[in-house]
Design a protein around this motif. Structure first.
Motif: not given
Length: 262
Positions: A32, A35, A39
Motif C-alpha cells: 500500500d 490509504l 479505502d
C-alpha cells in the motif's frame, strides 16, 4: 451496583475502541502506498464517524501519518519504533526451536539451523539424530553458501542480487549447473544435496524469511542415503516448507503470491 455496571460498560467500550484501532492498523499491507478513508472503509467494518475518530487518535499518537488531497494515511513512526523493538528482541534460534523439535521428532534425523554470514553459512543450532548411523556438523560449523543444501536454500533467494562467481570463487563449480540448481530450489521451495560434502549423506533444507522478506536462514534435515530415498526426500522437503513457513510468519513475513510454493 449501578456504578459498577457503568464502569464495566465503559471498560468494554474502551476494549472495543482498542480492538477497532488495531483493525485499522492491520488493514495496511506492505504494498500500500497510502490509504484513503474510502479505502479503509472497504477493509474495516466501521462507520465513517467512528473511523474518523480513531484515525485522529492514531495520528495524534503517530501510529499513522497523513498527507494529500484526498487525505491518504500511512503507517507512522510509532509503528516503526515498535517494529524495531520487536526485531531487536528476536533470536532466530529461539523462534525456530519449536519447529526444529517437531522436524526432529517427525523425521528421526539430524536437524540444523543455519544463518548467512557473508559468503558463508553458520550453524547456530543443531539437534543430532539418535540413530546409530547419522550425520552431524555441530554448532559453529561454517561452510560456503554455494555448497550443500542448507547453503543453497539461502543462496537461491539472494542469487539474483549477487555475482554468483564471487560465491564460487576458488571452488571447482559449474556455474551454469549451479544456477539451474538454484532456480530449481526456488521453484520447489527446498534444496537437496546428495554425497556432496559427505559421501553417503543426503541433506534437505528450506529457507526462512523475516518481516522485510529477506532470507535470514535455512532449516535442514541430514541423514544417510539408505534412509532417505527420493520419495522420502520429497516428503521431508514439503514438510520442511510448512515448518519454515511457520517460522517465517513468526518473524513477521507475509508470503507474496509469487513465492507460493507447491
Amino acid at each position: 451496583m449501578e456504578i459498577e455496571s457503568i464502569a464495566q460498560d465503559k471498560s468494554a467500550e474502551s476494549v472495543r475502541a482498542v480492538d477497532r484501532a488495531l483493525d485499522i492498523l492491520l488493514a495496511f499491507k506492505g504494498a500500500d502506498g497510502g490509504l484513503t478513508v474510502a479505502d479503509l472503509l472497504k477493509r474495516v467494518d466501521l462507520s465513517r464517524p467512528t473511523l474518523y475518530r480513531l484515525l485522529h487518535t492514531l495520528e495524534k499518537k503517530e501510529f499513522l501519518i497523513s498527507s494529500g488531497d484526498p487525505q491518504r494515511f500511512r503507517l507512522g513512526p510509532s509503528v516503526a519504533q515498535l517494529a524495531h523493538s520487536w526485531n531487536a528482541g528476536l533470536n532466530l534460534a529461539e523462534v525456530a526451536q519449536p519447529a526444529m523439535q517437531r522436524v526432529w521428532e517427525a523425521t528421526g534425523e539430524t536437524v540444523a539451523l543455519f544463518v548467512p554470514e557473508g559468503l558463508m553459512r553458520l550453524c547456530v543450532a543443531e539437534m543430532p539424530s539418535q540413530q546409530a548411523l547419522s550425520f552431524r556438523r555441530g554448532v559453529g560449523y561454517r561452510e560456503r553458501l554455494v555448497l550443500g543444501a542448507s547453503g543453497r536454500a539461502i543462496l537461491a533467494q539472494i542469487e539474483a542480487n549477487i555475482e554468483l562467481d564471487s560465491y564460487a570463487a576458488g571452488l571447482e563449480i559449474d556455474l551454469q549447473k549451479c544456477r539451474a540448481e538454484l532456480a530449481k530450489t526456488r521453484k520447489r521451495g527446498f534444496a537437496v544435496s546428495r554425497d556432496e560434502l559427505i559421501v553417503g549423506a543426503v541433506a534437505i533444507a528450506a529457507p526462512i524469511f523475516d518481516g522485510a522478506s529477506r532470507v535470514v536462514g535455512s532449516l535442514g534435515i541430514f541423514g544417510p542415503t539408505v534412509r532417505l530415498p527420493d520419495s522420502k526426500v520429497e516428503e521431508f522437503g514439503r514438510y520442511l516448507i510448512r515448518e519454515t513457513s511457520a517460522v517465517s510468519t513468526s518473524l513477521g513475513y507475509h508470503e507474496k503470491p509469487s513465492k507460493v510454493r507447491p
